[in-house]
Structure formats: structure tokens, C-alpha cells
Design a protein around this motif. Structure first.
Motif, PDB file in Angstrom:
ATOM      1  N   LYS A   1      53.992 -32.007  67.989  1.00  0.00           N
ATOM      2  CA  LYS A   1      55.566 -32.466  68.414  1.00  0.00           C
ATOM      3  C   LYS A   1      55.640 -32.950  70.188  1.00  0.00           C
ATOM      4  O   LYS A   1      55.609 -31.928  70.785  1.00  0.00           O
ATOM      5  N   LEU A   2      55.165 -34.278  70.439  1.00  0.00           N
ATOM      6  CA  LEU A   2      55.409 -34.699  71.930  1.00  0.00           C
ATOM      7  C   LEU A   2      56.626 -35.056  72.335  1.00  0.00           C
ATOM      8  O   LEU A   2      57.457 -36.058  71.718  1.00  0.00           O
ATOM      9  N   VAL A   3      57.540 -34.528  73.320  1.00  0.00           N
ATOM     10  CA  VAL A   3      58.449 -34.931  73.895  1.00  0.00           C
ATOM     11  C   VAL A   3      58.174 -35.495  75.501  1.00  0.00           C
ATOM     12  O   VAL A   3      57.653 -35.398  76.296  1.00  0.00           O
TER      13      VAL A   3
ATOM     14  N   ILE B   1      49.254 -40.637  73.283  1.00  0.00           N
ATOM     15  CA  ILE B   1      49.165 -39.315  73.862  1.00  0.00           C
ATOM     16  C   ILE B   1      48.888 -38.638  73.321  1.00  0.00           C
ATOM     17  O   ILE B   1      47.601 -37.783  73.796  1.00  0.00           O
ATOM     18  N   LYS B   2      49.439 -38.249  72.285  1.00  0.00           N
ATOM     19  CA  LYS B   2      49.028 -37.121  71.772  1.00  0.00           C
ATOM     20  C   LYS B   2      47.792 -37.058  70.716  1.00  0.00           C
ATOM     21  O   LYS B   2      47.160 -36.301  71.071  1.00  0.00           O
ATOM     22  N   MET B   3      47.185 -38.544  69.914  1.00  0.00           N
ATOM     23  CA  MET B   3      45.855 -38.251  69.905  1.00  0.00           C
ATOM     24  C   MET B   3      44.854 -38.412  70.503  1.00  0.00           C
ATOM     25  O   MET B   3      43.761 -37.198  70.386  1.00  0.00           O
TER      26      MET B   3
ATOM     27  N   ARG C   1      41.740 -38.834  81.553  1.00  0.00           N
ATOM     28  CA  ARG C   1      40.568 -40.370  82.716  1.00  0.00           C
ATOM     29  C   ARG C   1      40.728 -40.939  81.056  1.00  0.00           C
ATOM     30  O   ARG C   1      41.161 -42.366  81.509  1.00  0.00           O
ATOM     31  N   LYS C   2      40.615 -40.995  79.958  1.00  0.00           N
ATOM     32  CA  LYS C   2      40.436 -40.953  78.665  1.00  0.00           C
ATOM     33  C   LYS C   2      42.273 -41.802  78.499  1.00  0.00           C
ATOM     34  O   LYS C   2      42.593 -43.057  78.233  1.00  0.00           O
ATOM     35  N   LEU C   3      43.148 -40.977  78.968  1.00  0.00           N
ATOM     36  CA  LEU C   3      44.579 -41.248  79.230  1.00  0.00           C
ATOM     37  C   LEU C   3      44.879 -43.113  79.958  1.00  0.00           C
ATOM     38  O   LEU C   3      45.431 -44.289  79.339  1.00  0.00           O
TER      39      LEU C   3
END
Length: 239
Positions: free
Chosen positions: A141-143, A201-203, A214-216
Motif C-alpha cells: 500500500k502506497l499513500v 513509484i510503488k513498482m 535516480r530511477k524515479l
């Protein structure tokens, strides 16, 4: 604080259409972005009673955004390190007043958004002004814990809550959360949060990337972001 162990990585880069990076990240004595470095990665064992992480973004259309964001980060860290009973509301008020005095008389006074975390025992305090973001990943769960506070007036995309920037008194959003081993907190400037959705973002955080931050930033850039890009990823390893 009981042996809080963190895995931290941070990354920032100048936007494609920017002459200078106006984002600033603060992690201990390290500064990323405005007048600082580009990337940080470390495993960290907290030994103090609390730990502070900051990300600030100079407001577009105002003077010297890189100065405003760096000043904001340095000022709050200085207060954090010098005060026995640190209070984030007081620190924000003091920093705001200083920025106002620096930009006094300017038609485009210095201003900066702010998002940050304070870890204390098993509780984290999240605070924000403006459109930078903080996310909490707990299991699957991402909030988004921060409010994107922009103007409701027709002159779109105007930031109404910030440090300095010509406003009278900042009113930060403050949230407190408990956390556990395996939880992740992510700070991003709007150059990332406006262009990378929650699923991306979650993945990214759940993948085996060597540098999550860096990936984000790379995802946001590929999605079309021309803004400065900054992200901080904090994983809880043990309590």
C-alpha cells in the motif's frame, strides 16, 4: 531512539529547461542540488534521539530559487541541531521570517516549498508546504501523505503555502505515522511527483533497483518533466 537502521538513497538533477538546479536535499551534513552534490547512498544507524530529512524547491517566477531552497534547508537543520526540544512549527516560522527579510522590497521575493520527515522512536512526523510530496509504502500500500496545496484562483499553479514567497504566515500540513521494519518513505519534488504516478513509484521501490531515487527521476524525465528532479528514498531496516 532504539537502534533505528535506515537504508537511504537520494538523487537530484537540473531540469532540461533550467539554467540551475533550484531543488535542495538535506540529509545530515550532506546537501544535494542547489550548491550541493547529485547523489547519496548509505546505510545509516541512527544514534540521536531523532533524525531529520528535508527536500526544498525554489518557487518558479521568484528570485534566486536555488538560494531560497538551500537557505531553507540550512536554516532548519541549524535549528534542529542546536535546540534540545526541536519544534518544526517554530523552525518553519523562524526560517520563513528570515526569508521574508532577505527578500524585503522585491517584487519577486525569495520563496521555497518544503517537505520533510522527523523520525522519533517508532513515530515519524511528516510536514510540508507547497507541492513537494511524501509517500509511505507499507507492504503493498502506497499513500501520499502530503497535500498538494495550490491556488484555487484562476491564475493556475500558484503556490499558496511556502517559506518566504510573499505570504504572511506559512501553515504547514503535518501528519504523524507509525512505521515498522520494511516500510519505505519517499520524498519528491513536484518535478517527479507530477510526472511519476503512484503505481510507477510503488513498482520502482519494490524492484531490485540499485538507485531507487535516480530511477524515479528518470521515470519523470521520460514522462516529459522539464523541471528539476529530486527524490529521497528511506527504507526502515530495523528498529
Amino acid at each position: 531512539m532504539d537502534q533505528l537502521s535506515l537504508s537511504i538513497d537520494a538523487y537530484t538533477q537540473q531540469g532540461l529547461r533550467r539554467s540551475i538546479n533550484q531543488d535542495c536535499i538535506g540529509i545530515g551534513s550532506w546537501r544535494g542540488g542547489a550548491g550541493g552534490g547529485t547523489e547519496l547512498s548509505l546505510n545509516y544507524l541512527c544514534e540521536q534521539k531523532s533524525e531529520l530529512f528535508l527536500l526544498s524547491d525554489g518557487i518558479g517566477g521568484h528570485d534566486d530559487g536555488e538560494i531560497a531552497s538551500r537557505f531553507s534547508v540550512d536554516s532548519i537543520f541549524e535549528l534542529f541541531q542546536s535546540q534540545e526540544d526541536f519544534d518544526i512549527l517554530t523552525a518553519i516560522s523562524i526560517t520563513h521570517d528570515k526569508l521574508v527579510n532577505i527578500g524585503l522590497g522585491s517584487l519577486r521575493p525569495l520563496g521555497a516549498t518544503l517537505v520533510g520527515l522527523i523520525f522519533t522512536k517508532n513515530l515519524v512526523t511528516i510536514f510540508s508546504l507547497g507541492d513537494s510530496a511524501c509517500y509511505h509504502l507499507n507492504g503493498d500500500k502506497l499513500v501520499n501523505l502530503t497535500e498538494d496545496v495550490k491556488s484555487s484562483k484562476p491564475h493556475f499553479n500558484v503556490i499558496e503555502q511556502c517559506l518566504g514567497g510573499g505570504i504572511t504566515k506559512p501553515n504547514p500540513s503535518i501528519v504523524k505515522r507509525k512505521f515498522k521494519i520494511g516500510d519505505v518513505f519517499i520524498l519528491t519534488s513536484d518535478g517527479v511527483s507530477n510526472w511519476a504516478d503512484k503505481e510507477q513509484i510503488k513498482m520502482t521501490i519494490q524492484s531490485k533497483q540499485l538507485s531507487f531515487s535516480r530511477k524515479l527521476c528518470s521515470i519523470a524525465k521520460k514522462s516529459g518533466s522539464n523541471d528539476d528532479l529530486s527524490a529521497v528514498v528511506i527504507k526502515i531496516k530495523s528498529l
